[in-house]
Write a protein that holds these residues in place. Structure first.
Motif, short mmCIF file in Angstrom:
data_model
loop_
_atom_site.label_atom_id
_atom_site.label_comp_id
_atom_site.label_asym_id
_atom_site.label_seq_id
_atom_site.Cartn_x
_atom_site.Cartn_y
_atom_site.Cartn_z
N LEU A 88 0.83 -1.21 0.00
CA LEU A 88 0.00 0.00 0.00
C LEU A 88 0.86 1.26 0.00
CD1 LEU A 88 -2.92 -0.77 2.48
CD2 LEU A 88 -3.03 -0.60 0.01
N ASN A 89 1.86 1.30 0.88
CA ASN A 89 2.67 2.50 0.98
C ASN A 89 3.57 2.68 -0.24
OD1 ASN A 89 1.47 2.97 3.40
ND2 ASN A 89 3.31 2.84 4.63
N ALA A 90 3.99 1.56 -0.84
CA ALA A 90 4.76 1.67 -2.08
C ALA A 90 3.90 2.28 -3.19
CB ALA A 90 5.29 0.30 -2.49
N VAL A 91 2.63 1.85 -3.26
CA VAL A 91 1.71 2.40 -4.26
C VAL A 91 1.49 3.89 -4.02
CG1 VAL A 91 -0.68 2.35 -5.05
CG2 VAL A 91 0.57 0.21 -4.74
N VAL A 92 1.27 4.27 -2.75
CA VAL A 92 1.04 5.69 -2.43
C VAL A 92 2.29 6.51 -2.74
CG1 VAL A 92 0.61 7.31 -0.55
CG2 VAL A 92 -0.71 5.21 -0.70
N GLY A 93 3.48 5.99 -2.38
CA GLY A 93 4.71 6.72 -2.64
C GLY A 93 4.98 6.90 -4.12
N ALA A 94 4.60 5.91 -4.93
CA ALA A 94 4.81 6.01 -6.37
C ALA A 94 3.75 6.85 -7.07
CB ALA A 94 4.85 4.61 -7.00
N GLY A 95 2.64 7.15 -6.38
CA GLY A 95 1.54 7.86 -7.03
C GLY A 95 1.31 9.27 -6.55
N LEU A 96 1.87 9.64 -5.37
CA LEU A 96 1.68 10.98 -4.84
C LEU A 96 3.03 11.65 -4.61
CD1 LEU A 96 -1.17 10.55 -2.18
CD2 LEU A 96 -1.31 11.77 -4.34
N PRO A 97 3.14 12.93 -4.88
CA PRO A 97 4.40 13.63 -4.58
C PRO A 97 4.62 13.71 -3.07
CG PRO A 97 2.71 15.18 -5.27
CD PRO A 97 2.13 13.83 -5.48
#
Length: 653
Positions: free
Chosen positions: A136-145
């Motif tokens: 989840l956090n990898a997805v958020v880190g790759a999708g939000l600045p």
């Protein structure tokens, strides 16, 4: 399990589609509600106060992960459940931040993270939560600045988990062992309910409740023991009080048989067990008092077993000091951390289901990330986020989760749209977040769709604090959720036949084979050697089979239809184990032992049934009640075995 049902002439949706939309009858966890409200709103307030709203939003995101992961009862387990996943979450957001906006590199990185996340999820509950948070956090880190430099985001997210942990531990100095004591007392009360239900149709349901409660109590206490060196009197006493439930639980099937033949048990049996539960929960000790006899001097073997177990339990519960003789070893010592780590590594690396789930999750995440990274559509991490939640293995059927996720997201987006449209950004976010965060633990207890509806507006508001899109965030997130559900259904469900073919036949066959071994062990020459551990392991396996049935029943036809046909046989196997235990208890209290040839014949019939189950995918849901004039202690067991073979159909008899 047809396409629909009719009531009063109206066509209703099928049960497998609506099962998850009915709220579970669970109480609201008020302490968790207050914790969630404070943990998610306070960081926002601090961030606004120091003019760093994005920092406050990241801390609240970390707190959200801690709130979702805080599912244990005992404090030591809660520390473990919150802290360990946070470390994996920090690693995930670091990897995501480093590949933000990197196209194919982001796709490859998230696909690899998904593979690892899926594989470690097969190890256990904490590993599953850790794998979820990693992805989840990898997805958020790759999708939000994220704020610069790269280490700020993982630090702030971890701080949010620490906020939840600090709020959780506020009661530790006062309560310490209270959760373990409450769990043991609850197990006593479920056992009292079981004795009240002896001889009735609700006996099997109550026995399932006792098994689940006993498993939870042992898990809590043994987990605490693995982190303590030496013996403590409070822990040894709790374990002794839990161990004395084993004779009472073993006597219950014999008591059920006696109640079916001769009428209900005396109310004093359940009342005595409830009195013992009160003593355990309060922690009081007093001079052991022998319970008043509840059966007459001409008690039958089953009644003698209950009487003896009650006296023994009363002695141990009221004893000021724990029993010094093998109190820690009744069901075997838990393995060391090194041994369990090796087992976990083998499970992850050598298990075919581990690789299958990892590959399924990696394929879905790869497709989702490729869609938002490489194709000319608005960038959105929400597609991969939806895939992650839908593909989570612990939540049940992928198909039903996709449907429930879509429904829950729509409901959550309605709430988010109202907030984003009517509430001005800034300090008003704090009270709004306090209210929305409080709904997460309250709704999570009601079911997956309700949990999704509660989490969706929280994540959207926190996302808005990071990218300031406002109301324009709502509709794209709805489209993204539907795309994510579609990817999960096609690439994570339809392309993998094991997803929509029922696997319960093999699991049930294994349980039948284990029941055959248990029959031989219960009446063999070394009947007591390992018998308790074998029975506990068998009941745990049957609980796992029941969980697999619950998952399969929520699938659309043909899987759900097949599961419904197999269900009576699963109940029959549980009755076989109960009948074996009842026979063993009766023999131990005076009934004539069975002949060795009779035991061998029963075990052979069970093994034949197991072999037949492995060779077929379809059962006929037909139970033939077989009258019999059998005599001897194994007569009820033989009748249950014949009934099970009748359920399986003529080809398996």
């Amino acid at each position: 399990m047809g396409p629909g049902r009719r009531r009063n002439g109206r066509l209703l949706p099928p049960a497998w589609l609506t099962a998850g939309l009915r709220p579970a009858p669970a109480p609201i966890p008020w302490a968790a509600v207050v914790r969630a409200s404070l943990a998610l709103s306070l960081p926002l307030a601090v961030g606004l106060a120091v003019d760093r709203p994005a920092y406050g939003a990241l801390v609240s995101m970390g707190a959200l992960s801690g709130v979702i992961g805080d599912t244990a009862d005992a404090y030591r387990m809660r520390i473990f459940n919150i802290a360990v996943p946070q470390l994996f979450g920090a690693l995930g957001v670091t990897l995501g931040t480093l590949v933000f906006g990197q196209g194919w590199l982001a796709v490859a990185t998230l696909t690899l993270v998904a593979l690892v996340s899926g594989m470690i999820s097969s190890i256990g509950a904490v590993a599953s939560a850790s794998g979820l948070l990693l992805l989840l956090n990898a997805v958020v880190g790759a999708g939000l600045p994220m704020p610069e430099p790269w280490w700020k985001a993982p630090l702030l997210l971890t701080a949010g988990g620490l906020v939840v942990l600090a709020l959780t531990l506020l009661g530790w100095p006062l309560r310490r062992a209270a959760p373990e004591r409450a769990a043991v007392a609850a197990t006593y009360r479920t056992l009292a309910d079981l004795y009240e239900a002896a001889g009735s149709e609700s006996y099997q349901e109550k026995r399932q409740a006792v098994t689940a409660s006993l498993n939870q109590s042992y898990d809590l206490i043994l987990a605490r023991r693995t982190r303590q060196h030496g013996r403590t009197s409070s822990l040894a006493r709790l374990l002794a009080q839990l161990n004395v439930l084993v004779p009472l639980l073993e006597a219950a099937p014999a008591a059920d048989l006696r109640a079916r033949l001769y009428g209900p048990l005396p109310p004093a049996v359940a009342a005595t067990v409830r009195d013992l539960a009160d003593a355990v929960e309060s922690g009081r000790t007093e001079h052991p008092v022998r319970p008043e006899p509840v059966f007459g001097p001409s008690a039958r073997p089953a009644e003698k077993a209950v009487e003896h177990a009650l006296r023994h339990a009363a002695t141990v519960v009221h004893e000021a000091e724990p029993d010094p003789y093998n109190v820690d070893d009744r069901l075997g010592r838990p393995a060391s951390l090194t041994v369990r780590a090796r087992r976990a590594a083998r499970t992850m690396l050598l298990s075919a289901p581990s690789w299958r789930y990892g590959l399924r999750l990696a394929l879905c995440i790869g497709l989702a990330q490729a869609l938002v990274s490489l194709i000319a559509v608005p960038r959105s991490y929400w597609v991969a986020l939806t895939v992650t939640f839908v593909m989570k293995p612990d939540f049940g059927s992928v198909f039903s989760r996709a449907v429930l996720r879509a429904v829950g997201t729509c409901l959550g987006l309605v709430a988010a749209a109202l907030v984003l449209a009517e509430v001005p950004r800034g300090w008003w976010d704090v009270p709004v977040m306090a209210v929305l965060a409080a709904l997460i633990p309250a709704f999570s207890a009601k079911g997956y769709a309700f949990q999704t509806a509660a989490i969706t507006p929280v994540i959207l508001l926190l996302s808005d604090a990071l990218n300031q899109e406002g109301f324009d965030l709502v509709l794209p997130r709805l489209y993204d959720s539907l795309i994510g559900c579609a990817i999960a259904l096609v690439a994570g469900y339809l392309l993998w036949p094991e997803s929509w073919h029922s696997r319960i036949g093999d699991r049930l066959a294994d349980a039948v084979a284990d029941a055959a071994a248990y029959v031989e062990r219960a009446f063999g020459a070394d009947a007591d050697a390992g018998r308790l551990r074998a029975r506990r392991a068998l009941y745990r396996d049957l609980s796992a089979v029941r969980s697999e049935f619950q998952r399969a029943l929520t699938e659309p036809p043909p899987t759900g239809t097949r599961a419904a046909a197999w269900w009576p046989l699963a109940i029959a196997v549980e009755r076989i184990v109960d009948a074996t235990t009842a026979a063993r208890i009766r023999v131990a209290h005076g009934a004539p032992p069975p002949d060795a040839a009779e035991v061998t014949a029963v075990a052979r019939e069970l093994r034949e049934l197991a072999e037949g189950l492995r060779a077929t995918e379809t059962l006929f849901a037909v139970r033939a009640e077989l009258p019999g004039d059998d005599e001897g202690v194994l007569a009820p067991l033989r009748q249950e075995v014949r009934a099970a073979r009748a359920i399986a159909g003529p080809e398996l008899r």
